[in-house]
Design an enzyme around this catalytic site. Structure first.
Site, short mmCIF file in Angstrom:
data_model
loop_
_atom_site.label_atom_id
_atom_site.label_comp_id
_atom_site.label_asym_id
_atom_site.label_seq_id
_atom_site.Cartn_x
_atom_site.Cartn_y
_atom_site.Cartn_z
N GLU A 199 0.84 -1.19 0.00
CA GLU A 199 0.00 0.00 0.00
C GLU A 199 0.88 1.25 0.00
O GLU A 199 2.03 1.22 0.45
CB GLU A 199 -0.89 0.05 1.25
CG GLU A 199 -2.05 -0.89 1.24
CD GLU A 199 -2.93 -0.70 2.47
OE1 GLU A 199 -4.06 -1.22 2.44
OE2 GLU A 199 -2.49 -0.08 3.45
N HIS A 234 2.95 0.35 16.77
CA HIS A 234 1.69 0.19 16.03
C HIS A 234 0.54 -0.26 16.93
O HIS A 234 -0.49 -0.72 16.45
CB HIS A 234 1.84 -0.78 14.86
CG HIS A 234 2.89 -0.39 13.88
ND1 HIS A 234 2.74 0.66 13.00
CD2 HIS A 234 4.13 -0.90 13.63
CE1 HIS A 234 3.82 0.78 12.26
NE2 HIS A 234 4.68 -0.14 12.62
N ARG A 291 -14.90 -7.79 16.72
CA ARG A 291 -14.97 -8.10 18.16
C ARG A 291 -15.13 -6.81 18.93
O ARG A 291 -15.14 -5.71 18.37
CB ARG A 291 -13.66 -8.78 18.59
CG ARG A 291 -12.42 -7.97 18.20
CD ARG A 291 -11.15 -8.51 18.78
NE ARG A 291 -9.97 -7.92 18.18
CZ ARG A 291 -9.48 -6.71 18.44
NH1 ARG A 291 -10.12 -5.92 19.30
NH2 ARG A 291 -8.38 -6.27 17.85
#
Length: 488
Positions: A199, A234, A291
């Site tokens: 990406e 992250h 979730r």
């Protein structure tokens, strides 16, 4: 639904059980041998040991968990987050037993659990996506060609990834070969799947996510956004709702896109759609987490909803009891994750025993935790001790109340992220909302905490002596005394 087994541990297991109790639903805990005396085990109506501390022997052992579910005549299983929460095999086996899996359909877990499949699914729903490939890249030379066409910097991501694993930023062509191989290797070791894709690397982005909820009757709503840009490795450390940079118009556009993502996989229950927001306020779909999220409490604080209760109602087949227009946005909420980590040592785990533990209190202050004073934080699991959530009538009030709550939070025995969180929340870039996911790299240096530690050492030591006693203090400060091990 009269009885629910919670297939998890720690603060989230206890948090779910509290909602079950308020709904007059019996709770069943499963636990490993190391968690035998944990608060969630004591709180549950029934509790069963399923194995040794290693997750594969306990919290990931599907056979043992299902044995307990059958033995206890469980009506539903709540997986919380982590462990088996996004495991399609587990969801399928639960359903095969006639037990309700309190989560989305197996189709949704499978589709959104693979980033490439997710990209394909949302294509037809006109959801903005980061420029890049939507198929696995196997060939090194082809990958380099695609990277050159997209334009550096680019991001290599593991298709089955999460938590920053199998992810590499590549600044120029000369780095491609080595970083591509590392990403594949890490993806294989972390997920057993070496599939990666490419990406465009969005520079100076913010991480914005939208909470969605869908019932079994075709109703899909969004519950506003969360700002999750303060991260290390992250992974998020501070979250807030709403975002300081999202206005009503952008909120509607992102909310509509998130609803379309949920519709793309016939979603059911509570889920989160994650986006990157660039400096020009353009947003791009990242992934969907099928979730409950760690940071769900900030959404609860501004909407007045109990998301666990909403999950259970959906699982029981009930329709949503409100429309999109009736979803509230009341005030502002901030959550800080209290990890047993040392921000002065690259946020590495700094585990030990909770020699002293005192939670902050006050109007609008909430602590979701799973430990008590005297307990040891085990090496085996995630080092999160608690989540401190604060609500204010506006963002400015929420910031000030959070800073005070952090100062009132007393933890002795090891380092925590509380010092870093106070520094971050009080930083000018946080206060004006201009911070991005690069906050740690751009602004944080360990010296900023050491300076405060030096200033506060005497007061901190005095407070610790008063609350613990001389002998306990000696045990707790064998390592150099840190004000943020005590947190004033």
């Amino acid at each position: 639904m009269k009885k629910v087994l919670v297939a998890n541990r720690g603060e989230i297991a206890l948090r779910i059980m509290r909602t079950l109790k308020s709904m007059n639903i019996k709770s069943v805990a499963i636990y490993s041998t190391i968690d035998a005396d944990a608060p969630f085990v004591k709180f549950a109506d029934e509790a069963y040991c399923v194995g040794e501390p290693a997750p594969s022997e306990s919290y990931l052992n599907i056979d043992k968990i299902l044995e307990v579910a059958i033995q206890t005549n469980t009506d539903g299983i709540h997986p919380a987050y982590g462990f088996l929460s996004e495991n399609a095999e587990f969801a399928q086996r639960v359903s095969d037993l006639g037990i309700k899996f309190i989560g989305p359909s197996i189709e949704a877990i499978n589709v959104m659990g693979d980033k490439l499949d997710a990209k394909q699914a949302v294509k037809a729903f006109d959801v903005p996506m980061v420029p890049g490939t939507d198929e696995e890249i196997l060939d090194l030379d082809l990958g380099k060609k695609i990277a050159a066409e997209i334009g550096y910097p680019i991001l290599i991501k593991a298709s089955a990834g999460g938590g920053g694993k199998g992810m590499r930023v590549i600044e120029h062509d000369g780095e491609f070969d080595s970083q591509f191989k590392r990403a594949v290797s890490e993806a294989v070791s972390s997920f057993g799947n070496g599939a990666v894709f490419i990406e465009k690397f969005v520079q100076e982005p913010k991480h914005i996510e939208i909470q969605v909820i869908a019932d079994q009757h075709g109703n899909v709503l969004h519950l506003n956004e969360r700002e999750c840009s303060i991260q290390r490795r992250h992974q998020k450390v501070i979250e807030e709702a709403p975002s300081p940079v999202v206005d009503a118009d952008l909120r509607k556009k992102m909310g509509d896109a998130a609803i379309n993502v949920a519709r793309a996989c016939n979603y059911e229950g509570v889920g989160t759609v994650e986006f990157l927001l660039d400096k020009n306020k353009k947003f791009y779909f990242l992934e969907m987490n099928t979730r409950l999220q760690v940071e769900h409490p900030v959404t609860e604080m501004i909407t007045g909803l109990d998301l666990v209760e909403e999950q259970i109602k959906v699982a029981r087949g009930e329709k949503l009891g409100y429309s999109q227009e009736e979803v509230q946005l009341n005030g502002h909420a901030i959550e800080v994750r209290v990890y047993a980590e040392d921000p002065e040592n690259d946020f590495l785990p700094d585990l030990g025993s909770l020699v002293h533990y005192k939670r902050p209190t006050g109007l609008g202050v909430r602590v979701d935790d799973g430990y008590e004073q005297g307990m040891t934080i085990p090496l085996t699991y995630d080092p999160m001790i608690a989540k401190l959530i604060v609500h204010g009538k506006n963002r400015e009030e929420a910031i000030e109340k959070t800073i005070k709550a952090i100062s009132d939070y007393e933890i002795a025995g090891f380092s925590t992220t509380l010092g870093f969180c106070r520094y971050a929340i009080d930083h000018a870039a946080f206060r004006d909302g201009s911070f991005t996911i690069n906050f740690v790299n751009e602004f944080f240096k360990p010296e900023v905490l050491r300076k405060e530690i030096t200033t506060d050492k005497s007061a901190a030591a005095l407070k610790l002596f008063r609350s613990l006693g001389k002998e306990q203090v000696k045990q707790s400060i064998k390592a150099p005394l840190s004000a943020w091990k005590i947190n004033r």
